[in-house]
Write an enzyme that holds these catalytic residues in place. Structure first.
Site, PDB file in Angstrom:
ATOM      1  CG  ASP A 140      -1.790   0.777  13.174  1.00 55.88           C
ATOM      2  OD1 ASP A 140      -2.251   1.910  13.241  1.00 55.88           O
ATOM      3  OD2 ASP A 140      -1.361   0.174  12.260  1.00 55.88           O
TER       4      ASP A 140
ATOM      5  CG  HIS B 105      -3.681  -4.129  13.911  1.00 53.92           C
ATOM      6  ND1 HIS B 105      -4.254  -3.189  13.068  1.00 53.92           N
ATOM      7  CD2 HIS B 105      -2.039  -4.063  13.499  1.00 53.92           C
ATOM      8  CE1 HIS B 105      -3.377  -2.596  12.330  1.00 53.92           C
ATOM      9  NE2 HIS B 105      -1.988  -3.041  12.616  1.00 53.92           N
TER      10      HIS B 105
ATOM     11  NE  ARG C  71      -5.030  -5.391   7.640  1.00 52.13           N
ATOM     12  CZ  ARG C  71      -4.204  -4.460   7.729  1.00 52.13           C
ATOM     13  NH1 ARG C  71      -3.812  -3.671   6.589  1.00 52.13           N
ATOM     14  NH2 ARG C  71      -3.400  -4.261   8.775  1.00 52.13           N
TER      15      ARG C  71
ATOM     16  NE  ARG D 262       2.332  -6.547   7.185  1.00 48.62           N
ATOM     17  CZ  ARG D 262       1.723  -5.263   7.384  1.00 48.62           C
ATOM     18  NH1 ARG D 262       0.403  -5.113   7.803  1.00 48.62           N
ATOM     19  NH2 ARG D 262       2.736  -4.106   7.296  1.00 48.62           N
TER      20      ARG D 262
ATOM     21  CG  HIS E  65       1.991   3.622  13.784  1.00 42.45           C
ATOM     22  ND1 HIS E  65       1.811   2.319  14.359  1.00 42.45           N
ATOM     23  CD2 HIS E  65       1.340   3.757  12.537  1.00 42.45           C
ATOM     24  CE1 HIS E  65       1.241   1.318  13.489  1.00 42.45           C
ATOM     25  NE2 HIS E  65       0.845   1.870  12.320  1.00 42.45           N
TER      26      HIS E  65
ATOM     27  CG  HIS F  94       3.471   1.835   9.833  1.00 43.06           C
ATOM     28  ND1 HIS F  94       2.288   1.928   9.458  1.00 43.06           N
ATOM     29  CD2 HIS F  94       4.271   2.318   8.631  1.00 43.06           C
ATOM     30  CE1 HIS F  94       1.995   2.079   8.280  1.00 43.06           C
ATOM     31  NE2 HIS F  94       3.168   2.486   7.596  1.00 43.06           N
TER      32      HIS F  94
ATOM     33  CD  GLN G  40       1.206  -4.916  11.310  1.00 45.02           C
ATOM     34  OE1 GLN G  40       0.405  -4.002  10.732  1.00 45.02           O
ATOM     35  NE2 GLN G  40       0.717  -6.198  11.468  1.00 45.02           N
TER      36      GLN G  40
ATOM     37  CG  ASP H 292       1.755  -2.311  14.111  1.00 38.34           C
ATOM     38  OD1 ASP H 292       1.105  -1.650  13.243  1.00 38.34           O
ATOM     39  OD2 ASP H 292       2.917  -1.969  14.404  1.00 38.34           O
TER      40      ASP H 292
ATOM     41  NE  ARG I 170       0.026  -5.663   3.500  1.00 38.49           N
ATOM     42  CZ  ARG I 170      -0.225  -4.654   4.145  1.00 38.49           C
ATOM     43  NH1 ARG I 170       0.895  -3.528   4.161  1.00 38.49           N
ATOM     44  NH2 ARG I 170      -1.291  -4.186   4.876  1.00 38.49           N
TER      45      ARG I 170
ATOM     46  CG  ASP J 176      -8.708   2.000   9.992  1.00 38.76           C
ATOM     47  OD1 ASP J 176      -8.112   2.617   9.107  1.00 38.76           O
ATOM     48  OD2 ASP J 176      -8.161   0.779  10.280  1.00 38.76           O
TER      49      ASP J 176
ATOM     50  CG  ASN K 276      -1.777   3.693   9.750  1.00 35.11           C
ATOM     51  OD1 ASN K 276      -0.632   3.204  10.311  1.00 35.11           O
ATOM     52  ND2 ASN K 276      -2.469   2.500   9.036  1.00 35.11           N
ATOM     53  CG  HIS K 277      -5.006   0.627  10.803  1.00 31.70           C
ATOM     54  ND1 HIS K 277      -5.518   0.275   9.954  1.00 31.70           N
ATOM     55  CD2 HIS K 277      -3.573   0.192  10.425  1.00 31.70           C
ATOM     56  CE1 HIS K 277      -5.229  -0.265   8.850  1.00 31.70           C
ATOM     57  NE2 HIS K 277      -3.933  -0.542   9.357  1.00 31.70           N
TER      58      HIS K 277
END
Length: 544
Positions: free
Chosen positions: A84, A43, A404, A369, A213, A246, A248, A41, A373, A120, A116-117
């Protein structure tokens, strides 16, 4: 203290690790040493933050030192990532994560899971990144036209010890990205695919590692999200180590099936273990390099030591004079000059584009985050109000996974806005009857806390209980079944993202084409200086 390994020495070490010697199987009665380093992750965090924490330059110093140490003891190393690489930092997002993948090449990554990212942006961007990476991107469960889109695994021969690394990607990917980006793809059940691949890999390898992930969920409690590493390890025997991503979080346990949620950088970390498989995860953003030291002897694969190495993470400490300063949790790590030379032009390019003040706020706008959430926040309300203002909507619903970052008190730059909204989603509207809106609010009420689907609301009051929305009021008036209301959402939600009902086919649906970051930017500029008290959620949404 961490020392820089000479590039020539490092290159030779990597080649030796990848090729091994001529032996095709481990020697009897010989002890093999294998150190697995891992991150996940990332990112977009190729550069250190404003406090000098993490960043790929300091990471390289640590990785080089570990390789040097292990090689001197006759051992071998693998550097793996749990996926990610994309999305999260504007300087990276603007440049399609090119600096990040180039940095990973220089670090000598040997394999990564597909996250998954990675989807994007359009598949053309992913293809570019795949071509740029000097290491395999692995996923056994992503199919395109009936064929695996990526290699399912790679086998490394490390001095005669054969190590197989398999990749797996969360099945939730389809609902977490724009449908048009993955229209031709099939994200199959990773546990089912692992059940097929592991026996095949076991015939070729002495050690099997899953780079995944999928997420680490305490005791397999994954809620309405797809099953993760714990569930996979329990269902599929024959995996020795899971290098995950994933969710994190540091996968450090304080007891069997009990996650240590209060883990402190530099403290001991006990990895999870399920069905004979160790499960590790190194939080996020390159904040740590995970290090797992193993020994293999006559078929037994034993974990000797595990640690999470903080990459210049700091804590606030109050001095005798009452002033607070940031102090390293552990020893400071020097930044690698070669990595700095590679990444500096990319950082400068991004800074020049983004450091433009667009407004100000009198207090923090909360987008952390863990909070956004799980509870209503002022930033959630602000984003919703911006969408309503731009589209003349009655209310807005914002999926928390689309938020984010937070915005600190003081001046607000365009970069701050892009950190909140890095995906380039567009704002959409749909005109719903009171009954249709009620049905949609019921669906939103089912979205569980701690997930990206968790809803932030603006322009509406309601109570949530037993997965139902009640006592709904819009603009201070009770919801009327026969009245029409305009709802603002983003195109990701409208397409069914995060499991929301698909609204893009509704007769009244309009994709305005307005990019969410630009909408938020304009609203902040128009209303600055912002008074955060005007956006406090208060008791508009009550959860019973």
């Amino acid at each position: 203290m961490f020392l820089k390994l000479h590039p020539v020495y490092l290159s030779v070490a990597i080649v030796m690790a990848l090729s091994g010697c001529a032996s095709q199987a481990p020697e009897r009665d010989k002890t093999y040493r294998l150190t697995v380093m891992h991150t996940n992750d990332h990112h977009g965090h190729f550069w250190h933050n404003s406090d000098g924490e993490y960043g790929m330059a300091a990471r390289k110093t640590v990785v080089d030192q570990i390789r040097r140490e292990v090689a001197a003891q006759g051992g071998y190393t693998l550097l793996l990532d749990g996926g990610d690489v994309n999305t999260g930092v504007p300087e990276s997002d603007l440049q399609d994560a090119v600096p990040d993948f180039k940095g990973m090449n220089l670090l000598g990554y040997q394999a990564m899971a597909v996250g998954n990212h990675e989807f994007d942006k359009p598949l053309s961007v992913l293809k570019m990144q795949r071509d740029l990476a000097q290491f395999p991107m692995l996923s056994a469960n992503i199919y395109e036209n009936g064929q695996r889109m990526f290699d399912a695994y790679k086998v490394f021969n490390l001095g005669g010890l054969r190590v197989g690394v398999m990749g797996l990607t969360t099945e939730d990917t389809r609902k977490m990205v724009l449908p048009e980006n993955v229209a031709r793809l099939d994200f199959r059940n990773p546990i089912t695919e692992a059940g097929k691949v592991v026996p095949e890999l076991r015939r070729q390898a002495d050690v099997v590692i899953a780079a995944t992930h999928m997420g680490h969920y305490e005791n397999g409690q994954h809620g309405n999200q797809a099953a993760g590493d714990v569930e996979m390890a329990r269902a599929v025997s024959g995996i020795d180590l899971v290098v995950g991503g994933h969710t994190q979080n540091p996968a450090c346990m304080k007891a069997e099936n009990v996650l240590d949620r209060a883990y402190v950088p530099g403290a001991a970390c006990q990895p999870d273990r399920q069905n004979g498989a160790w499960i590790v995860q190194a939080h996020e953003w390159g904040k740590y390099v995970g290090r797992a030291d193993f020994e293999y002897h006559n078929g037994e694969f034993k974990l000797v030591n595990y640690t999470l190495i903080p990459i210049n993470l700091k804590k606030p400490v109050k001095a005798a004079d009452g002033k607070t300063a940031l102090v390293h949790y552990t020893s400071a790590i020097a930044e690698n000059p070669e990595m700095l030379a590679l990444l500096t032009p990319y950082q400068k390019f991004g800074q020049d584009k983004l450091e433009v003040q667009i407004g100000a706020t009198d207090a923090r706008l909360e987008g952390d985050r863990k909070l956004v959430r799980s509870q209503p926040t002022n930033l959630g309300v602000l984003i919703g109000r911006a969408m309503m203002d731009k589209t003349s909507s009655d209310l807005a619903i914002v999926n928390a996974g689309g938020v984010r970052d937070a915005i600190a008190a003081g001046a607000i730059s365009y970069k701050d806005v892009l950190k909140v909204h890095p995906f380039g989603n567009t704002v959409c509207t749909v005109d719903l009857t009171g009954q249709e809106l009620t049905d949609y609010l019921h669906a939103a009420a089912k979205m569980t806390p701690d997930s990206g689907a968790f809803p932030q609301f603006a322009g509406v009051e309601l109570e949530v209980a037993a997965d139902q929305a009640s006592k709904v009021r819009v603009a201070g008036q009770a919801l009327q079944p026969g009245k029409t209301y305009r709802l603002a959402i983003n195109n990701f939600q409208a397409s069914g993202g995060d499991g929301y009902p698909k609204l893009s086919a509704h007769p009244s649906f309009v994709n305005t084409g307005f990019v969410d970051a630009d909408v938020l930017r304009a609203f902040i500029s128009k209303n600055s200086p912002l008074k955060v008290a005007d956006f406090e959620p208060g008791t508009a949404v009550v959860r019973r």
